[in-house]
Structure formats: structure tokens, C-alpha cells
Design a protein around this motif. Structure first.
Motif, short mmCIF file in Angstrom:
data_model
loop_
_atom_site.label_atom_id
_atom_site.label_comp_id
_atom_site.label_asym_id
_atom_site.label_seq_id
_atom_site.Cartn_x
_atom_site.Cartn_y
_atom_site.Cartn_z
N SER A 76 0.81 -1.38 0.13
CA SER A 76 0.07 0.21 -0.43
C SER A 76 1.20 1.38 -0.08
CB SER A 76 -0.69 -0.15 1.38
OG SER A 76 -1.86 1.55 1.82
N ASP A 118 -5.62 5.89 -8.08
CA ASP A 118 -5.85 5.13 -6.95
C ASP A 118 -6.55 3.99 -7.69
OD1 ASP A 118 -5.27 7.26 -5.51
OD2 ASP A 118 -6.74 8.94 -5.35
N LEU A 122 -5.65 0.23 -6.33
CA LEU A 122 -8.00 -0.92 -5.83
C LEU A 122 -7.11 -2.12 -6.94
CD1 LEU A 122 -9.49 -1.08 -3.66
CD2 LEU A 122 -11.18 0.27 -5.61
#
Length: 179
Positions: A76, A118, A122
Motif C-alpha cells: 500500500s 487510485d 485498488l
């Protein structure tokens, strides 16, 4: 870059997840054994020993679980840093007029870069989680397909005749005498 970071992460995450699954199954096994033998444990006053054993087993499982979580945080953070650097690069290129576009288009471009980045983050996080969760499917497949076959319950070549015992002897002696 997304693929390189994810590939580097996934190489270790898969094995750590397998280790965590094995440790978790040993916790469940030991817990089930303790529950089924609870009366015996109480009769021999061995509660503290069994609590120490289950605590050690849970600690080992938590070590592996911590590594899984740390690996996911690694992924992450690295993907977020990549998104931030990509957005910074596009922003600087727009501010220094490398692209000949106006301010409104620059804002729109930056918002699209952030949104797409983003979405990539994801997508890669979900794909790595799905691959890690496939360890459970691999284990089920192993237990369903790859375990060696046990011997059948009734072996027809070794069953005694219906008239057995004819002479009051056991089966082993009868079989050795006949063969």
C-alpha cells in the motif's frame, strides 16, 4: 512500475500467507482437541499446561499474521508513493508549461491522473489479496485430490470363508496353513 512493485510483493506474500494458514490450522486443531478432552484435562489438573501450549501456538500464528499485514502495508505504501510521484510529475510538467494547456485543463488532468492511479492501486491490491486467498483453495484441492488413497475397508482377497472358524483357530493361523 505498478506491476514491478506488485510482483516483488507477491513473491513473498504468497508464501507468508501459506505459513499463516498452516499456523492457523494448528491453532484450530489444538483448540478442538482441548475442547474434546476437557474432562480429561480437568481430571489431571493440566489446565495451565494446555493454556501455555495454546498461547504458544496462537503467538506463532500471530507472528505469521503480522507478517501478512506488514506485507500488505508495504504494498500500500509503495503504490501510494508511486501515485504521488506520478501526480507530482504531471503537475510539474503542467506548471512548467511542457504541455501547452491552460489551468482548467491542468486541474482536470491532475484529477484524472489521481483517479486512474487510485483505481490502479485498488486493482493491484485486490488482485494480490485474491491471489493470497487462493491458498485456501490450494489446500482444499490438495486435501480433496492429492492425498494418497487409503486402503478399502473390506478387502475381498483377505476375508475368511463364511464357515470360519472351522477348527477354532484364529484367522492368521488358518491363512498360513492354507497358503
Amino acid at each position: 512500475m505498478f506491476t514491478l512493485i506488485t510482483g516483488y510483493f507477491q513473491a513473498t506474500a504468497r508464501e507468508v500467507k501459506r505459513l499463516e494458514a498452516v499456523q492457523r490450522s494448528s491453532v484450530y486443531s489444538q483448540f478442538g482437541e482441548s475442547l474434546s478432552g476437557l474432562t480429561t484435562i480437568k481430571a489431571y489438573k493440566s489446565e495451565k499446561r494446555f493454556l501455555r501450549n495454546i498461547d504458544k501456538t496462537i503467538d506463532k500464528m500471530n507472528e505469521a499474521h503480522y507478517l501478512v499485514n506488514a506485507g500488505q502495508r508495504y504494498l500500500s505504501i509503495n503504490l501510494t508513493v508511486l501515485v504521488a510521484s506520478l501526480s507530482l510529475l504531471v503537475g510539474l510538467l503542467c506548471c512548467f508549461r511542457v504541455f501547452n494547456i491552460d489551468a482548467a485543463s491542468t486541474g482536470l488532468l491532475l484529477s484524472y491522473v489521481m483517479e486512474i492511479s487510485d483505481s490502479f492501486v485498488l486493482l493491484f491490491r485486490i488482485s494480490t489479496q485474491v491471489e493470497n486467498q487462493m491458498n485456501s483453495v490450494e489446500r482444499l484441492k490438495y486435501y480433496a485430490v492429492n492425498l494418497p488413497q487409503e486402503a478399502p475397508v473390506h478387502i475381498t482377497s483377505a476375508t475368511p470363508p463364511p464357515s470360519w472358524p472351522e477348527y477354532g483357530e484364529d484367522w492368521y493361523l488358518w491363512k498360513n496353513r492354507c497358503w
